[in-house]
Design an enzyme around this catalytic site. Structure first.
Site, PDB file in Angstrom:
ATOM      1  N   CYS A 181      -2.037  -2.449   7.777  1.00 40.53           N
ATOM      2  CA  CYS A 181      -2.025  -3.394   6.650  1.00 40.53           C
ATOM      3  C   CYS A 181      -0.796  -4.299   6.634  1.00 40.53           C
ATOM      4  O   CYS A 181      -0.884  -5.451   6.177  1.00 40.53           O
ATOM      5  CB  CYS A 181      -2.197  -2.634   5.344  1.00 40.53           C
ATOM      6  SG  CYS A 181      -3.878  -1.982   5.205  1.00 40.53           S
TER       7      CYS A 181
ATOM      8  N   ASP B 207       0.795  -1.255   0.000  1.00 40.97           N
ATOM      9  CA  ASP B 207       0.000   0.000   0.000  1.00 40.97           C
ATOM     10  C   ASP B 207       0.822   1.297   0.000  1.00 40.97           C
ATOM     11  O   ASP B 207       0.451   2.260   0.709  1.00 40.97           O
ATOM     12  CB  ASP B 207      -0.964   0.015   1.203  1.00 40.97           C
ATOM     13  CG  ASP B 207      -1.947  -1.136   1.186  1.00 40.97           C
ATOM     14  OD1 ASP B 207      -1.911  -1.954   0.248  1.00 40.97           O
ATOM     15  OD2 ASP B 207      -2.751  -1.228   2.135  1.00 40.97           O
TER      16      ASP B 207
ATOM     17  N   LYS C 124      -6.674  -4.842  -3.213  1.00 38.80           N
ATOM     18  CA  LYS C 124      -7.324  -5.480  -2.059  1.00 38.80           C
ATOM     19  C   LYS C 124      -8.340  -4.522  -1.434  1.00 38.80           C
ATOM     20  O   LYS C 124      -8.045  -3.332  -1.278  1.00 38.80           O
ATOM     21  CB  LYS C 124      -6.266  -5.918  -1.045  1.00 38.80           C
ATOM     22  CG  LYS C 124      -5.430  -4.794  -0.445  1.00 38.80           C
ATOM     23  CD  LYS C 124      -4.338  -5.387   0.424  1.00 38.80           C
ATOM     24  CE  LYS C 124      -3.531  -4.339   1.164  1.00 38.80           C
ATOM     25  NZ  LYS C 124      -4.255  -3.552   2.155  1.00 38.80           N
TER      26      LYS C 124
HETATM   27  C1  C5J Z   1      -3.072   0.627   5.550  1.00 36.48           C
HETATM   28  C2  C5J Z   1      -4.803   1.883   6.667  1.00 36.48           C
HETATM   29  N1  C5J Z   1      -2.586   0.423   4.332  1.00 36.48           N
HETATM   30  N2  C5J Z   1      -3.971   2.317   7.611  1.00 36.48           N
HETATM   31  N3  C5J Z   1      -4.344   1.131   5.638  1.00 36.48           N
HETATM   32  O1  C5J Z   1      -2.414   0.412   6.542  1.00 36.48           O
HETATM   33  O2  C5J Z   1      -5.975   2.183   6.706  1.00 36.48           O
END
Ligand code: C5J
Length: 230
Positions: free
Chosen positions: A168, A30, A135
């Site tokens: 994540c 991400d 995702k």
């Molecule tokens: C991730 C989030 N990628 N913090 N998402 O950690 O909402």
């Protein structure tokens, strides 16, 4: 190149781990503009997005080494379909963000696939040959093809980095651990909006004899990759 790479030892916590490199993939979680830049999802939740910038350089160094060695590289992106059919109301409605998932923002609709904010930051942009997993959740295995991809390529070990450490990255490592993958989390290649959550997120992985996996910094991973090809 990887097919001539010998197994080598990564200096990790709670203990060193020997990796068979052809069975190892780099999983970058991400690294999207929505989390990293002002005006995206992360900032709408009230976070200081500048906290995440420190992970870009270490990830870039490991990404370059992985590309040079022919390692399988997988990028993930958290986000939702434009009609929000894959976004649970409980996720959209929660809290008091300045903009909700799906609302128009300065980088397009917040956390929606295809919008500018959903894309990966330019410094770590995927090559056409690399795999990108979209995702809807925090974990990279939930409602995605990641499991099939790893099986197809004979992957047993994952070098995991990205954002955020406690959300994540941790969710994905826990999912991977239950599926039998050895995860080495790259400590300086992860970041959180909350430095204390970053520290604790890493501690949770490596505690109790490595209850979810191993933790190593990018220098240790790069050194093990170098040794494996010399
Ligand atoms: C991730 C989030 N990628 N913090 N998402 O950690 O909402």
């Amino acid at each position: 190149m990887l097919n001539s790479a010998k197994p080598s030892v990564v200096s990790a916590e709670p203990e060193p781990i020997t990796l068979d490199w052809p069975a190892t993939a780099l999983l970058i979680i991400d690294m999207q503009r929505d989390f990293m830049e002002p005006g995206g999802f992360g900032e709408t939740l009230g976070n200081d997005v500048s906290q995440l910038a420190r992970a870009v350089k270490p990830i870039g160094a490991v990404l370059t080494a992985a590309r040079d060695s022919g390692m399988l590289v997988i990028h993930t992106r958290e986000g939702h379909l434009p009609d929000l059919s894959d976004a649970p109301p409980a996720k959209i409605e929660r809290g008091t963000p300045s903009l909700r998932i799906g609302d128009p923002g300065p980088m397009g609709r917040i956390l929606i696939r295809g919008e500018a904010g959903h894309d990966i930051v330019p410094e770590l942009y995927p090559l056409d040959s690399e795999i990108v997993i979209d995702k809807p959740g925090k974990g990279a295995f939930y409602a995605t093809e990641l499991g099939e991809v790893l099986e197809k390529y004979g992957i047993e070990n994952l070098l995991v980095c990205g954002v955020t450490t406690e959300v994540c990255v941790n969710t994905t490592v826990r999912e991977a651990n239950d599926r039998g993958y050895r995860c080495v989390v790259i400590s300086d290649g992860c970041a959180s909006y909350f430095p204390e959550f970053h520290e604790m997120g890493l501690k949770m992985i490596k505690a109790q004899g490595g209850i979810f996996g191993w933790v190593a910094d990018s220098a240790a991973v790069l050194e093990a990759m170098r040794v494996s090809t010399t």
